[in-house]
Design a protein around this motif. Sequence first.
Motif, short mmCIF file in Angstrom:
data_model
loop_
_atom_site.label_atom_id
_atom_site.label_comp_id
_atom_site.label_asym_id
_atom_site.label_seq_id
_atom_site.Cartn_x
_atom_site.Cartn_y
_atom_site.Cartn_z
N TYR A 198 0.84 -1.20 0.00
CA TYR A 198 0.00 0.00 0.00
C TYR A 198 0.88 1.25 0.00
O TYR A 198 0.61 2.21 -0.73
CB TYR A 198 -0.91 0.00 1.23
N SER A 321 -9.94 -0.44 7.65
CA SER A 321 -11.25 0.07 7.26
C SER A 321 -11.75 -0.62 5.99
O SER A 321 -12.93 -0.99 5.88
CB SER A 321 -11.18 1.58 7.05
N GLN A 322 -10.84 -0.80 5.02
CA GLN A 322 -11.21 -1.50 3.79
C GLN A 322 -11.61 -2.94 4.10
O GLN A 322 -12.60 -3.46 3.57
CB GLN A 322 -10.05 -1.47 2.80
N ASN A 323 -10.82 -3.59 4.97
CA ASN A 323 -11.12 -4.97 5.34
C ASN A 323 -12.46 -5.08 6.04
O ASN A 323 -13.22 -6.03 5.83
CB ASN A 323 -10.02 -5.52 6.24
N THR A 325 -15.09 -3.23 5.65
CA THR A 325 -16.16 -3.15 4.66
C THR A 325 -16.35 -4.50 3.98
O THR A 325 -17.47 -4.96 3.76
CB THR A 325 -15.85 -2.08 3.62
N THR A 326 -15.24 -5.14 3.64
CA THR A 326 -15.30 -6.47 3.00
C THR A 326 -15.91 -7.49 3.94
O THR A 326 -16.74 -8.31 3.53
CB THR A 326 -13.89 -6.92 2.58
#
Length: 402
Positions: A198, A321-323, A325-326
């Motif tokens: 990232y 945060s992305q995880n 959401t997933t």
Amino acid sequence: MKSLRYILALGAFFVVAAGVSACGSGVPGNAVVDMAGNPVTLTAYKHWMFVAAKGNAAQSPGSPVIVPTDPPGFSACIAQARKEIPSLAKTPAKTLRADCDQLFTSLNATVMDFLIKGYWYQAEAHRLGIKLTKAQLQSAFVSAKNQQFKTQAAFTAFLSETGQTLNDILFRVRINQLFTKLEARHALSVTPASIAAYYKAHISQFGRPETRNIRIVRTKTAAAAAAAKAALLHGQSWSVVAKKYSIDTATKNSGGLLKGVTSGQEETALNNAAFAAPLNKVEGVIHGTFGYYTFEVTAITKSTQQTLAQATPLIKELIGSQNSTTEQSKVDAVAKKHWFTKTTCRAAYSMADCHGYKAPKTTATTPTTSATTPATSGTPTQTSTVTTAPTPTTSTTPTTAG
């Protein structure tokens, strides 16, 4: 942590039994939804529609709380609108019905989504053997309540203002706690490799480019630029020289000053010269696309760049945060897979979570008056108490948002 004051605690007059029933294929006469034999009663539905409508009206202080719960005729909604809003006493029923229908459409889908998913998450937790004791529930509730409210009186006032009950909030805590446990089943780890990847892909986000303050005089001819430079070298101020010689309307009345310029902002000839120039030296004449320049760099702020180690805490948060959401999407997908086909809704209240639902081919008729939609007649805003906590994936309990 979002405040309890910004959530809709669509809590429970209902709680799915510890053992989820598999019987019952229709919708009981006193219910709007049946999920595997567990009904959502019309009484419970009307309560949450009232809470939703109350939150909706709160967006426009002083607006009446209109509750459209009797589709498709909306006779009760029409009567309430005429009573609460005297100016509508003689408005045709057809017009008011269109308004009630629009308000119903905006609230019903949100309320039904919460009620149904509240059942789905409980049922899914039971299927997987996930349990939540009364002590755990009470502990989570007390912790969140104490964080959000300084006194019992403040909490009681909040319940009154939003039309909720203590059981409503407790149910929200219950659903959130179970949802969190379900989410943990799909937890994604944040690895050093993913952090490094990232950082490499977004390296510009973790630094700041060099900036320069530049004073310029832009002229139409080389001779005019040379005259401006000569005046500056003979001690005249930038304020005087820029006003006299510059054709750059953005800077001529401010001493030619350009503040915080990064490389690439100005035209190529000026940019290249200015970012190669030393501090406090009048330079030029430079021929550019838009004219001739004399300039001086008056300040330089060096570039900065965080190291991977310095950026790691923020990257962990971003990937987390992305995880999340997933993970939430996976919980919803699995819950829907097991319980969607067992979710039957009464036709007038049907929406996307209901088995057999077919979206209407046309949108609802646009009302000719907005008087019966006291807050928002379309999608409520983010601060609306209808939308800030419809499902556990966003903010379902006091531990996260209410």
